[in-house]
Design a protein around this motif. Sequence first.
Motif, PDB file in Angstrom:
ATOM      1  N   PHE A 184       0.826  -1.214   0.000  1.00  0.00           N
ATOM      2  CA  PHE A 184       0.000   0.000   0.000  1.00  0.00           C
ATOM      3  C   PHE A 184       0.862   1.266   0.000  1.00  0.00           C
ATOM      4  O   PHE A 184       0.613   2.204  -0.769  1.00  0.00           O
ATOM      5  N   CYS A 185       1.886   1.294   0.841  1.00  0.00           N
ATOM      6  CA  CYS A 185       2.711   2.504   0.971  1.00  0.00           C
ATOM      7  C   CYS A 185       3.467   2.831  -0.312  1.00  0.00           C
ATOM      8  O   CYS A 185       3.858   3.981  -0.520  1.00  0.00           O
ATOM      9  N   GLY A 186       3.653   1.852  -1.176  1.00  0.00           N
ATOM     10  CA  GLY A 186       4.325   2.106  -2.439  1.00  0.00           C
ATOM     11  C   GLY A 186       3.377   2.465  -3.570  1.00  0.00           C
ATOM     12  O   GLY A 186       3.825   2.737  -4.691  1.00  0.00           O
ATOM     13  N   ARG A 187       2.082   2.474  -3.303  1.00  0.00           N
ATOM     14  CA  ARG A 187       1.097   2.678  -4.363  1.00  0.00           C
ATOM     15  C   ARG A 187       0.235   3.930  -4.181  1.00  0.00           C
ATOM     16  O   ARG A 187      -0.607   4.214  -5.028  1.00  0.00           O
ATOM     17  N   ILE A 188       0.431   4.666  -3.099  1.00  0.00           N
ATOM     18  CA  ILE A 188      -0.451   5.794  -2.816  1.00  0.00           C
ATOM     19  C   ILE A 188       0.191   7.110  -3.256  1.00  0.00           C
ATOM     20  O   ILE A 188       1.406   7.210  -3.396  1.00  0.00           O
ATOM     21  N   SER A 189      -0.663   8.117  -3.439  1.00  0.00           N
ATOM     22  CA  SER A 189      -0.180   9.440  -3.818  1.00  0.00           C
ATOM     23  C   SER A 189      -1.160  10.489  -3.319  1.00  0.00           C
ATOM     24  O   SER A 189      -2.296  10.176  -2.936  1.00  0.00           O
ATOM     25  N   ARG A 190      -0.720  11.761  -3.358  1.00  0.00           N
ATOM     26  CA  ARG A 190      -1.569  12.848  -2.887  1.00  0.00           C
ATOM     27  C   ARG A 190      -2.733  13.128  -3.833  1.00  0.00           C
ATOM     28  O   ARG A 190      -3.617  13.906  -3.504  1.00  0.00           O
ATOM     29  N   LYS A 191      -2.760  12.493  -4.978  1.00  0.00           N
ATOM     30  CA  LYS A 191      -3.900  12.646  -5.875  1.00  0.00           C
ATOM     31  C   LYS A 191      -5.121  11.866  -5.377  1.00  0.00           C
ATOM     32  O   LYS A 191      -6.230  12.055  -5.869  1.00  0.00           O
ATOM     33  N   MET A 192      -4.898  10.988  -4.401  1.00  0.00           N
ATOM     34  CA  MET A 192      -5.950  10.086  -3.944  1.00  0.00           C
ATOM     35  C   MET A 192      -6.750  10.705  -2.804  1.00  0.00           C
ATOM     36  O   MET A 192      -6.214  11.446  -1.985  1.00  0.00           O
ATOM     37  N   THR A 193      -8.029  10.381  -2.754  1.00  0.00           N
ATOM     38  CA  THR A 193      -8.887  10.781  -1.638  1.00  0.00           C
ATOM     39  C   THR A 193      -8.882   9.670  -0.593  1.00  0.00           C
ATOM     40  O   THR A 193      -8.328   8.584  -0.820  1.00  0.00           O
ATOM     41  N   SER A 232     -14.514  11.675   0.281  1.00  0.00           N
ATOM     42  CA  SER A 232     -14.370  11.205  -1.100  1.00  0.00           C
ATOM     43  C   SER A 232     -14.141  12.335  -2.093  1.00  0.00           C
ATOM     44  O   SER A 232     -13.821  12.073  -3.256  1.00  0.00           O
ATOM     45  N   GLY A 233     -14.281  13.593  -1.667  1.00  0.00           N
ATOM     46  CA  GLY A 233     -14.167  14.696  -2.611  1.00  0.00           C
ATOM     47  C   GLY A 233     -12.948  15.563  -2.423  1.00  0.00           C
ATOM     48  O   GLY A 233     -12.866  16.651  -3.011  1.00  0.00           O
ATOM     49  N   ARG A 234     -12.007  15.144  -1.622  1.00  0.00           N
ATOM     50  CA  ARG A 234     -10.820  15.952  -1.319  1.00  0.00           C
ATOM     51  C   ARG A 234      -9.580  15.085  -1.390  1.00  0.00           C
ATOM     52  O   ARG A 234      -9.482  14.064  -0.712  1.00  0.00           O
ATOM     53  N   SER A 235      -8.628  15.482  -2.206  1.00  0.00           N
ATOM     54  CA  SER A 235      -7.356  14.757  -2.270  1.00  0.00           C
ATOM     55  C   SER A 235      -6.525  15.080  -1.036  1.00  0.00           C
ATOM     56  O   SER A 235      -6.703  16.119  -0.391  1.00  0.00           O
ATOM     57  N   MET A 236      -5.605  14.197  -0.703  1.00  0.00           N
ATOM     58  CA  MET A 236      -4.736  14.418   0.438  1.00  0.00           C
ATOM     59  C   MET A 236      -3.839  15.625   0.180  1.00  0.00           C
ATOM     60  O   MET A 236      -3.416  15.875  -0.956  1.00  0.00           O
ATOM     61  N   GLN A 237      -3.549  16.377   1.250  1.00  0.00           N
ATOM     62  CA  GLN A 237      -2.806  17.626   1.125  1.00  0.00           C
ATOM     63  C   GLN A 237      -1.523  17.579   1.950  1.00  0.00           C
ATOM     64  O   GLN A 237      -1.468  16.896   2.980  1.00  0.00           O
ATOM     65  N   PRO A 238      -0.481  18.320   1.531  1.00  0.00           N
ATOM     66  CA  PRO A 238       0.719  18.422   2.366  1.00  0.00           C
ATOM     67  C   PRO A 238       0.331  18.935   3.758  1.00  0.00           C
ATOM     68  O   PRO A 238      -0.462  19.869   3.891  1.00  0.00           O
ATOM     69  N   GLY A 239       0.879  18.316   4.786  1.00  0.00           N
ATOM     70  CA  GLY A 239       0.552  18.696   6.157  1.00  0.00           C
ATOM     71  C   GLY A 239      -0.492  17.814   6.795  1.00  0.00           C
ATOM     72  O   GLY A 239      -0.658  17.816   8.023  1.00  0.00           O
ATOM     73  N   ASP A 256      -5.842  -6.433  13.312  1.00  0.00           N
ATOM     74  CA  ASP A 256      -6.237  -5.028  13.483  1.00  0.00           C
ATOM     75  C   ASP A 256      -5.046  -4.242  14.019  1.00  0.00           C
ATOM     76  O   ASP A 256      -4.701  -4.356  15.189  1.00  0.00           O
ATOM     77  N   PHE A 257      -4.397  -3.471  13.152  1.00  0.00           N
ATOM     78  CA  PHE A 257      -3.365  -2.544  13.606  1.00  0.00           C
ATOM     79  C   PHE A 257      -3.290  -1.398  12.614  1.00  0.00           C
ATOM     80  O   PHE A 257      -3.980  -1.407  11.589  1.00  0.00           O
ATOM     81  N   ASP A 258      -2.494  -0.398  12.934  1.00  0.00           N
ATOM     82  CA  ASP A 258      -2.585   0.825  12.144  1.00  0.00           C
ATOM     83  C   ASP A 258      -1.226   1.458  11.900  1.00  0.00           C
ATOM     84  O   ASP A 258      -0.216   1.089  12.511  1.00  0.00           O
ATOM     85  N   ILE A 259      -1.236   2.421  10.980  1.00  0.00           N
ATOM     86  CA  ILE A 259      -0.055   3.222  10.694  1.00  0.00           C
ATOM     87  C   ILE A 259      -0.463   4.691  10.681  1.00  0.00           C
ATOM     88  O   ILE A 259      -1.641   5.019  10.512  1.00  0.00           O
ATOM     89  N   LEU A 260       0.511   5.566  10.884  1.00  0.00           N
ATOM     90  CA  LEU A 260       0.309   7.002  10.712  1.00  0.00           C
ATOM     91  C   LEU A 260       1.030   7.430   9.439  1.00  0.00           C
ATOM     92  O   LEU A 260       2.177   7.050   9.213  1.00  0.00           O
ATOM     93  N   ILE A 261       0.335   8.210   8.607  1.00  0.00           N
ATOM     94  CA  ILE A 261       0.918   8.690   7.364  1.00  0.00           C
ATOM     95  C   ILE A 261       0.996  10.211   7.413  1.00  0.00           C
ATOM     96  O   ILE A 261      -0.024  10.889   7.566  1.00  0.00           O
ATOM     97  N   ALA A 262       2.202  10.744   7.340  1.00  0.00           N
ATOM     98  CA  ALA A 262       2.381  12.196   7.231  1.00  0.00           C
ATOM     99  C   ALA A 262       2.522  12.529   5.761  1.00  0.00           C
ATOM    100  O   ALA A 262       3.469  12.075   5.096  1.00  0.00           O
ATOM    101  N   TRP A 263       1.598  13.323   5.237  1.00  0.00           N
ATOM    102  CA  TRP A 263       1.612  13.691   3.823  1.00  0.00           C
ATOM    103  C   TRP A 263       2.489  14.929   3.631  1.00  0.00           C
ATOM    104  O   TRP A 263       2.267  15.961   4.251  1.00  0.00           O
TER     105      TRP A 263
END
Length: 338
Positions: A184-193, A232-239, A256-263
């Motif tokens: 997953f971490c290699g396939r995501i981008s800020r273009k994604m909601t 669903s209508g907002r792409s991820m943003q820096p910060g 069930d576990f989680d990660i934190l993603i800093a964009w």
Amino acid sequence: MAEPIFPKSEFDGRYERARKLMAEAGFQAIVAYSPGNQFWLSGFRGSAGAGRIAEYTQHVVLPKVVLPLTGEPALTGLSAIAEAYAQETYFGDIRPVMSPADRPRMIRQILESRGIRSGAVGLDIGSASGISPGELDVLRRELSGFDLRDASKLFWRLRMIKTPAEIACTRRAVEIQNTAFKSFCGRISRKMTESDLIFEMLACQREAGANEIGMVLSTTHPTGAIFGAQISGRSMQPGDLQWFDAGATYNGYTSDFDILIAWGEATADQIKTHAQLKDVYQEAMEAWRPGRPVAEIAWGYHGSVRKTWRQGSIAGQFPGSLPGCGSGRTSLVRNTVA
């Protein structure tokens, strides 16, 4: 064709354990309505798609299981689903009904066929997603000659201690989710909601080996509230700081576990939040030792959470809650040992 997920000996061992507790409690039989309890007794999972519609699945699709103190167990459920019950379980006594309203009568008939016409019968009244108040009233009338008692604690005791087969499924679910996170971490981008990201994670879980629809939650500061609707209508943003909680499902068992993603470039506060989360989880895990009461472990864990909450920046990043299942200021789930 679907098949049982475990060998018959797995369920025979469960019934032996259950009957020891039943004898101690004075139960002539126990009846499982809650999805988790019926799954533990029967192994029936049913349609993964239907499982996403909780009200429909619980009250219409899933069977209700009767385990007598002596004699073979039985289940009752809708006649339209009887073939699926037969394929996924080892039950030789399946009592189909045309309507959920007929289940209480059939449960009485099952008990009578085992020679049980009086005495204490345990029902998982207090278990999650258990019997509806209306059906409970009908069941009480059908079993008016019985002493109907809540058996939720008995089921909790049984399910807290996992068998080797259950542990293997749980570990496999963890391995799958670990692999899914890496992909997953290699396939995501800020273009994604958030919606895009959630569907991408489900795809990663499937590719990693999940054989059922898993669990995915996302909360993004500062635009989201914990357990709020996905955006669903907002792409991820820096910060943005995103809490991404996921669990792959394998043979009915879910991790069930989680990660934190800093964009973008992580801020000082975001780095501090991550460090504090690592510290609180590490401190809390030190309490998990064989022989310690679950309540003692839980209170120690919540003490660590409260201390970190007061001292750090987590409250500012995720207002009202601390990321992690059951680790906020209000416990979200019953504390159990998996």
